[in-house]
Design a protein around this motif. Structure first.
Motif, PDB file in Angstrom:
ATOM      1  N   SER A  75       0.819  -1.209   0.000  1.00  9.26           N
ATOM      2  CA  SER A  75       0.000   0.000   0.000  1.00  9.26           C
ATOM      3  C   SER A  75       0.854   1.260   0.000  1.00  9.26           C
ATOM      4  O   SER A  75       1.943   1.296   0.572  1.00  9.26           O
ATOM      5  N   LEU A 128       0.479   5.171   1.133  1.00  8.10           N
ATOM      6  CA  LEU A 128      -0.338   6.110   1.901  1.00  8.10           C
ATOM      7  C   LEU A 128       0.028   7.523   1.470  1.00  8.10           C
ATOM      8  O   LEU A 128       1.152   7.976   1.679  1.00  8.10           O
ATOM      9  N   ASP A 143      -5.147  11.860   0.414  1.00  5.63           N
ATOM     10  CA  ASP A 143      -5.730  11.054  -0.661  1.00  5.63           C
ATOM     11  C   ASP A 143      -6.145   9.666  -0.185  1.00  5.63           C
ATOM     12  O   ASP A 143      -7.242   9.209  -0.480  1.00  5.63           O
ATOM     13  N   THR A 144      -5.279   8.991   0.550  1.00  7.44           N
ATOM     14  CA  THR A 144      -5.518   7.615   0.962  1.00  7.44           C
ATOM     15  C   THR A 144      -6.127   7.556   2.360  1.00  7.44           C
ATOM     16  O   THR A 144      -5.538   8.050   3.316  1.00  7.44           O
ATOM     17  N   ILE A 174      -9.503  -0.826   1.139  1.00 10.82           N
ATOM     18  CA  ILE A 174      -8.654   0.212   1.716  1.00 10.82           C
ATOM     19  C   ILE A 174      -7.456  -0.451   2.394  1.00 10.82           C
ATOM     20  O   ILE A 174      -7.520  -1.614   2.785  1.00 10.82           O
TER      21      ILE A 174
END
Length: 276
Positions: free
Chosen positions: A10, A12, A16-17, A49
């Protein structure tokens, strides 16, 4: 300029995230830990997510000498590594001693600096020197702008994989309050900011030999923090909080989590569109 933080697969991106850090306060046993970890994996898949699994192998700052601390470093890391292998989730735990860093760096994806230790230079620097992501929890005694000094200790090593977590400020005795201004202040440093939704409703030492908590306020504070710009939410989760061996009064039951994340994702999306 915003800094992109890589954790596992992922990325981050501040503003945005939206991501979640969740799990039991402490490892009580392998079965309970894996049960919550499986739930967190389902959460990651359901909402699409990033989710970071958190727990502790040792809670060194408990209220009482008789408080349950966890299984310890060796056994705790074994269980955390099993979570990582079985779920594929990145894993986080708090570290209290420089002497633990070498061992934990072989398992953890995120090293968490506890709030009470957020000024401990040697611990912060050694954690950052691993190259792993560091989660700096803001001390209950710290202003948000003073956290820039702690952040600079991480950055001094060349490691820019770091985020900061708001977890409330001391408000008289046995109580905490949250100044939502701290979130935009710390976001101004250019790194992701997380809101610790469950520790912020803790009542430190509120039961004399243990802490109390007010989990009924988690939803309200989480909404406010996300609206204030928090990039992620930290929450402690237990199948039966009222029987938990640590932080039960402020922990969430699993059935409370998905409705909350649904709302927070929507709020985060609105803020991102407005500020974008």
């Amino acid at each position: 300029m915003a800094n992109i933080i890589k954790i596992g697969e992922s990325s981050l991106i501040p503003g945005d995230t939206f991501f979640v850090i969740g799990g039991p306060c402490v490892i009580e046993d392998e079965t309970t830990t894996l049960r919550v970890a499986d739930f967190m994996k389902q959460t990651a898949d359901h909402f699409n997510i990033p989710v970071i699994f958190k727990t502790s192998y040792d809670k060194a700052n408990r209220t009482s000498i008789d408080s349950f601390r966890g299984p310890g470093l060796k056994e705790g890391l074994r269980i955390i590594n099993k979570v990582k292998e079985e779920t594929g989730l990145p894993v986080l735990s708090d570290v209290h001693s420089v002497n633990e860093i070498d061992m934990v760096s072989k398992v953890l994806d995120v090293i968490q600096i506890p709030a009470f230790l957020c000024r401990q230079t040697d611990l912060i620097v050694r954690a950052a020197e691993t190259g792993l992501t560091v989660n700096l929890k803001k001390g209950q005694f710290m202003s948000p702008w003073d956290m820039k000094n702690s952040l600079d200790k991480v950055l001094s090593t060349g490691n820019r994989n770091v985020f900061l977590t708001e977890r409330g400020s001391s408000f008289g005795y046995n109580n905490l309050t949250v100044d939502m201004r701290s979130i935009p202040v710390m976001k101004g440093f250019g790194f992701p900011v997380v809101f610790d939704a469950t520790h912020s409703v803790q009542l430190p030492g509120g039961k004399g030999s243990s802490s109390g908590g007010q989990r009924e306020f988690v939803t309200y504070l989480s909404r406010a923090a996300t609206a204030a710009g928090a990039d992620g939410i930290f929450m402690e989760i237990h199948p039966d909080p009222d029987s938990a061996l640590c932080d039960g009064p402020n922990s969430l039951q699993p059935d409370m989590v998905w409705p909350l994340i649904t709302i927070l994702k929507d709020i985060h999306q609105v803020i991102r569109e407005h500020e974008g």
